[in-house]
Design an enzyme around this catalytic site. Sequence first.
Site, PDB file in Angstrom:
ATOM      1  N   GLY A  54      73.024  12.405  75.570  1.00 23.89           N
ATOM      2  CA  GLY A  54      71.905  12.107  74.682  1.00 23.89           C
ATOM      3  C   GLY A  54      70.659  12.041  75.555  1.00 23.89           C
ATOM      4  O   GLY A  54      70.653  11.365  76.606  1.00 23.89           O
ATOM      5  N   CYS A  98      74.883  15.628  65.117  1.00 19.24           N
ATOM      6  CA  CYS A  98      75.068  15.145  66.484  1.00 19.24           C
ATOM      7  C   CYS A  98      74.927  13.621  66.540  1.00 19.24           C
ATOM      8  O   CYS A  98      75.110  12.942  65.512  1.00 19.24           O
ATOM      9  CB  CYS A  98      74.129  15.822  67.473  1.00 19.24           C
ATOM     10  SG  CYS A  98      74.690  15.597  69.196  1.00 19.24           S
ATOM     11  N   ASP A 133      66.345  17.373  72.138  1.00 20.42           N
ATOM     12  CA  ASP A 133      66.461  17.431  73.600  1.00 20.42           C
ATOM     13  C   ASP A 133      65.166  17.924  74.208  1.00 20.42           C
ATOM     14  O   ASP A 133      64.856  17.624  75.359  1.00 20.42           O
ATOM     15  CB  ASP A 133      67.623  18.325  74.010  1.00 20.42           C
ATOM     16  CG  ASP A 133      68.924  17.566  73.861  1.00 20.42           C
ATOM     17  OD1 ASP A 133      69.442  17.500  72.743  1.00 20.42           O
ATOM     18  OD2 ASP A 133      69.377  16.989  74.868  1.00 20.42           O
ATOM     19  N   ASN A 174      67.811  21.214  70.017  1.00 19.45           N
ATOM     20  CA  ASN A 174      68.734  20.093  69.790  1.00 19.45           C
ATOM     21  C   ASN A 174      70.156  20.650  69.727  1.00 19.45           C
ATOM     22  O   ASN A 174      70.365  21.865  69.861  1.00 19.45           O
ATOM     23  CB  ASN A 174      68.359  19.363  68.491  1.00 19.45           C
ATOM     24  CG  ASN A 174      69.067  18.024  68.335  1.00 19.45           C
ATOM     25  OD1 ASN A 174      69.116  17.217  69.272  1.00 19.45           O
ATOM     26  ND2 ASN A 174      69.662  17.795  67.184  1.00 19.45           N
ATOM     27  N   LYS A 198      60.153  13.765  75.423  1.00 18.52           N
ATOM     28  CA  LYS A 198      61.029  14.909  75.117  1.00 18.52           C
ATOM     29  C   LYS A 198      60.204  16.172  74.858  1.00 18.52           C
ATOM     30  O   LYS A 198      60.752  17.233  74.574  1.00 18.52           O
ATOM     31  CB  LYS A 198      61.926  14.586  73.937  1.00 18.52           C
ATOM     32  CG  LYS A 198      62.964  13.540  74.313  1.00 18.52           C
ATOM     33  CD  LYS A 198      63.795  13.109  73.166  1.00 18.52           C
ATOM     34  CE  LYS A 198      64.764  12.022  73.616  1.00 18.52           C
ATOM     35  NZ  LYS A 198      65.338  11.318  72.461  1.00 18.52           N
TER      36      LYS A 198
HETATM   37  C1  RUB Z   1      72.796  15.297  72.333  1.00 17.55           C
HETATM   38  C2  RUB Z   1      71.804  15.760  71.314  1.00 17.55           C
HETATM   39  C3  RUB Z   1      70.914  14.712  70.711  1.00 17.55           C
HETATM   40  C4  RUB Z   1      69.611  14.626  71.517  1.00 17.55           C
HETATM   41  C5  RUB Z   1      68.786  13.431  71.129  1.00 17.55           C
HETATM   42  O1  RUB Z   1      73.473  16.348  72.973  1.00 17.55           O
HETATM   43  O2  RUB Z   1      71.656  16.932  71.033  1.00 17.55           O
HETATM   44  O3  RUB Z   1      70.601  15.034  69.391  1.00 17.55           O
HETATM   45  O4  RUB Z   1      69.910  14.521  72.909  1.00 17.55           O
HETATM   46  O5  RUB Z   1      69.501  12.263  71.413  1.00 17.55           O
HETATM   47  P1  RUB Z   1      74.592  16.001  74.049  1.00 17.55           P
HETATM   48  P2  RUB Z   1      68.774  10.863  71.619  1.00 17.55           P
HETATM   49  O6  RUB Z   1      75.617  15.171  73.367  1.00 17.55           O
HETATM   50  O7  RUB Z   1      75.109  17.334  74.497  1.00 17.55           O
HETATM   51  O8  RUB Z   1      73.912  15.253  75.176  1.00 17.55           O
HETATM   52  O9  RUB Z   1      67.943  10.624  70.412  1.00 17.55           O
HETATM   53  O10 RUB Z   1      69.909   9.882  71.749  1.00 17.55           O
HETATM   54  O11 RUB Z   1      67.954  10.959  72.868  1.00 17.55           O
END
Ligand code: RUB
Length: 319
Positions: free
Chosen positions: A17, A125, A194, A204, A230
């Site tokens: 994440g 996700c 992301d 994302n 981001k």
């Molecule tokens: C995670 C993903 C999330 C973003 C945002 O991908 O796509 O939607 O990272 O997350 P992975 P957050 O599981 O491959 O890391 O809001 O928690 O930063």
Amino acid sequence: MIVPETAEKIKSMEIRGAGRIARAVAVALRDHARSLQVQTPDAFRQEMEHAAKLLLATRPTAVSLPNAVHMVMAGLNHAKTTDEAKSGVIRRADEFITSSQHAVEQIAQFGASHIRDGDTILTHCNSEVALGCIIEAHRQGKKIEVFATEVRPRNQGLITIRTLNDAGIKTNFIVDSAVRTFINDVDLVIVGADAVTVNGAVVNKIGTAQVAHSAREARVNLMVAAETYKFAPRTILGEFIRIEERAGNEVLADDIARALPYVTVRNPAFDVTPSEYIDLIVTEKGAIPPQMAYVIIRDYLGWGIDEFHLAFGPGLNGE
Ligand code: RUB
């Protein structure tokens, strides 16, 4: 040791994440700085740059990672002694961690205000900030229901449904390919990011673009929850976001794959949703239409601006 360990955990997705990755990197750099026993500022800088490189090489897509590294490493600027360099890095890391946590809370507030009583929300996700908005709306007493996707191949949807269940939110768990079937029951799609590019495209988890496509076709609004770190400054210079492609055995077991010599597994971890499919991006500075991504990059991500000046001359606002 904390740097190699953190790098390994990010690679293996034990830490995952975009926001959590960024904070883990800031913690690792801070603790590394604390533990370094070197005599000169140059040696300190070299050690820190080595650590930063190791962390940067873990996952290529989440822009929060280089942004966090850059913000922490800025603590080295103007340091004349090793002690100054050390305290600069530690201070910058602590500032980043605190402001990141604050951003997550702020986005939850802003995002929740876009959720109406009675809404059914779909999320894809596992995004800390997207879930923050949903949980905050529920906390405010809005009666909401959620559709959460499974998220093949790494099943991040399982984390999402546990979090929603723990919050006492009525949730439907669906396979990724069922989004089109249920989209007409949905009032709002909320996802994380992301990376956000200068033209407002959102990178994302793989499948987000398909979800966005279904939402657009069904006239369902799509909201992205994303902290300002981001946003990707270098996309101003035309740089693309690299989409990570992970090992095929996340999708198909090696023994099965070995028996299928003509089959190649492709496993991109992220995709790009164009700005036309996005209604709103909620940041800790407020909600913006995706077309305003440039303003966030210009106003809140100072780094790289010097390079933009070199490339393009003064900014649009005449600075
Ligand atoms: C995670 C993903 C999330 C973003 C945002 O991908 O796509 O939607 O990272 O997350 P992975 P957050 O599981 O491959 O890391 O809001 O928690 O930063």
